[in-house]
Motif scaffolding. Structure first.
Motif, short mmCIF file in Angstrom:
data_model
loop_
_atom_site.label_atom_id
_atom_site.label_comp_id
_atom_site.label_asym_id
_atom_site.label_seq_id
_atom_site.Cartn_x
_atom_site.Cartn_y
_atom_site.Cartn_z
N VAL A 4 0.84 -1.21 0.00
CA VAL A 4 0.00 0.00 0.00
C VAL A 4 0.87 1.26 0.00
CG1 VAL A 4 -1.63 1.35 1.39
CG2 VAL A 4 -1.99 -1.11 1.07
N GLY A 38 -2.93 4.38 4.57
CA GLY A 38 -2.36 3.12 5.01
C GLY A 38 -2.75 2.78 6.44
N LEU A 43 -6.44 1.77 6.54
CA LEU A 43 -6.61 0.41 6.02
C LEU A 43 -6.12 -0.63 7.03
CD1 LEU A 43 -5.53 0.80 2.29
CD2 LEU A 43 -7.82 0.36 3.16
#
Length: 360
Positions: free
Chosen positions: A219, A281, A284
């Motif tokens: 990511v 990030g 997530l």
């Protein structure tokens, strides 16, 4: 547990630690193979449940692992090598930014007076360091090349890892069953319970957290690549690896990426885009990756992971690093059971009769 069983387990533990210490130079390929077999055994079990034989399942797993390894060598390694060279070339520019912009800004906004090092001396010192590092690396590689025995041992270890992994993975369930049958009958239920709990702890970390680290690295690298950063892959993978400790990957990644982006683009607005990448990030990780890949399983505490790895390396070198997490998982499970036993013992609570009144 009888007295003879206690002595037997103690002697077995001492002998095992002594063998690890004495055989440490040759244990690395076997431990790496065991780790790979442990990680891929659930995949082989699922394939076996789909009516494939154990050997067919293991062969299929090996084909996938080989393809991933070849893909990493062909795609990632050249890119990482190029980005490391780019990073080395950008170091003088980073020094210039720190010396000419960051330190004056700190002095202006804080009122502090900072002694600035001579920029040319820093550049010469860095150049000399890299020259010495390259010379040492060249001498080391030359020594390995000239020493046929060392080169043969290095190649043998590389060849042994897939061979050991294949046979351990093929016979993993059989070995676990044999070990279970060897346990004393009165201890087998308790030891099996402990082994299952240790597997849950290792699974929460090794099979869960490592996947989270890999996903975060992808990511971060993808986001920085979209931003246009030259060192996107290197910084993304570094931030992913540092995510072994919560928020460490975020902190290290955003600092390194921020400096690299500012040096490359010379625009303060680029820092907002870098911050956005790492913010996405983190969201997530908290809302998707950790709940999906780790769930609510109990893993090792980050401080325990760091201490275990450092202690294992100090005691047994690289072999100790490989053994650190399994041993830490076993110790964590034993401490949990000792804690439960202590809470139920007379050391924690007395057998005195309860008082008639309760204190709120």
């Amino acid at each position: 547990m009888s007295e003879s069983q206690r002595w037997f387990l103690l002697i077995t533990l001492v002998v095992a630690c002594g063998l690890v210490y004495l055989l440490a130079p040759i244990l690395s390929p076997f431990l790496i193979g065991a780790l790979l077999a442990y990680l891929t055994d659930p995949i082989a079990d699922r394939l076996e449940a789909k009516k494939l034989s154990r050997t067919q399942s293991v062969v299929l797993v090996f084909i996938v692992l080989t393809l991933l390894l070849v893909l990493a060598v062909l795609l990632l390694i050249p890119q990482l090598t190029e980005q490391i060279q780019t990073m080395v070339r950008q170091v003088p520019a980073v020094i210039e930014v720190l010396h000419g912009r960051l330190l004056p800004w700190i002095e202006q906004n804080t009122g502090l007076s900072i002694d600035r090092p001579d920029l040319e001396s820093v550049r010469q010192l860095f150049a000399q360091y890299w020259q010495q590092t390259g010379s040492v690396a060249a001498k080391l590689m030359g020594g390995i090349t000239r020493s046929g025995l060392a080169l043969a041992g290095w190649v043998a270890n590389l060849v042994l890892i897939p061979v050991v992994t294949f046979y351990l993975l093929r016979d993993w369930d059989v070995m676990m069953a044999n070990i279970q049958h060897l346990l004393p009958r009165n201890l087998e239920p308790k030891v099996t319970l402990w082994a299952r709990e240790c597997d849950e702890v290792l699974g929460a970390f090794v099979k869960g957290q490592l996947l989270v680290m890999l996903a975060l690295g992808v990511v971060y690298a993808t986001g920085l690549w979209i931003v246009g950063l030259d060192l996107a892959l290197l910084i993304g993978m570094l931030a992913g690896l540092a995510s072994i400790v919560p928020y460490m990957g975020f902190i290290i990644g955003i600092l390194v990426a921020g400096v690299a982006a500012y040096v490359q683009f010379q625009e303060p607005t680029i820092l907002a885009w870098v911050g956005l990448v790492f913010a996405i990030g983190q969201m997530l990780e908290g809302m998707v990756l950790t709940p999906l890949l780790v769930g609510d399983r109990i893993g090792l505490h980050p401080v325990a992971v760091i201490f275990a790895i450092m202690a294992g390396g100090q005691l047994f070198g690289f072999v100790g690093i490989l053994l650190a997490l399994p041993v830490a998982a076993v110790i964590m499970v034993l401490l949990r059971h000792l804690h439960d036993g202590y809470k139920k013992s007379r050391l924690y609570s007395t057998d005195e009769p309860e008082q008639t009144g309760e204190v709120e």
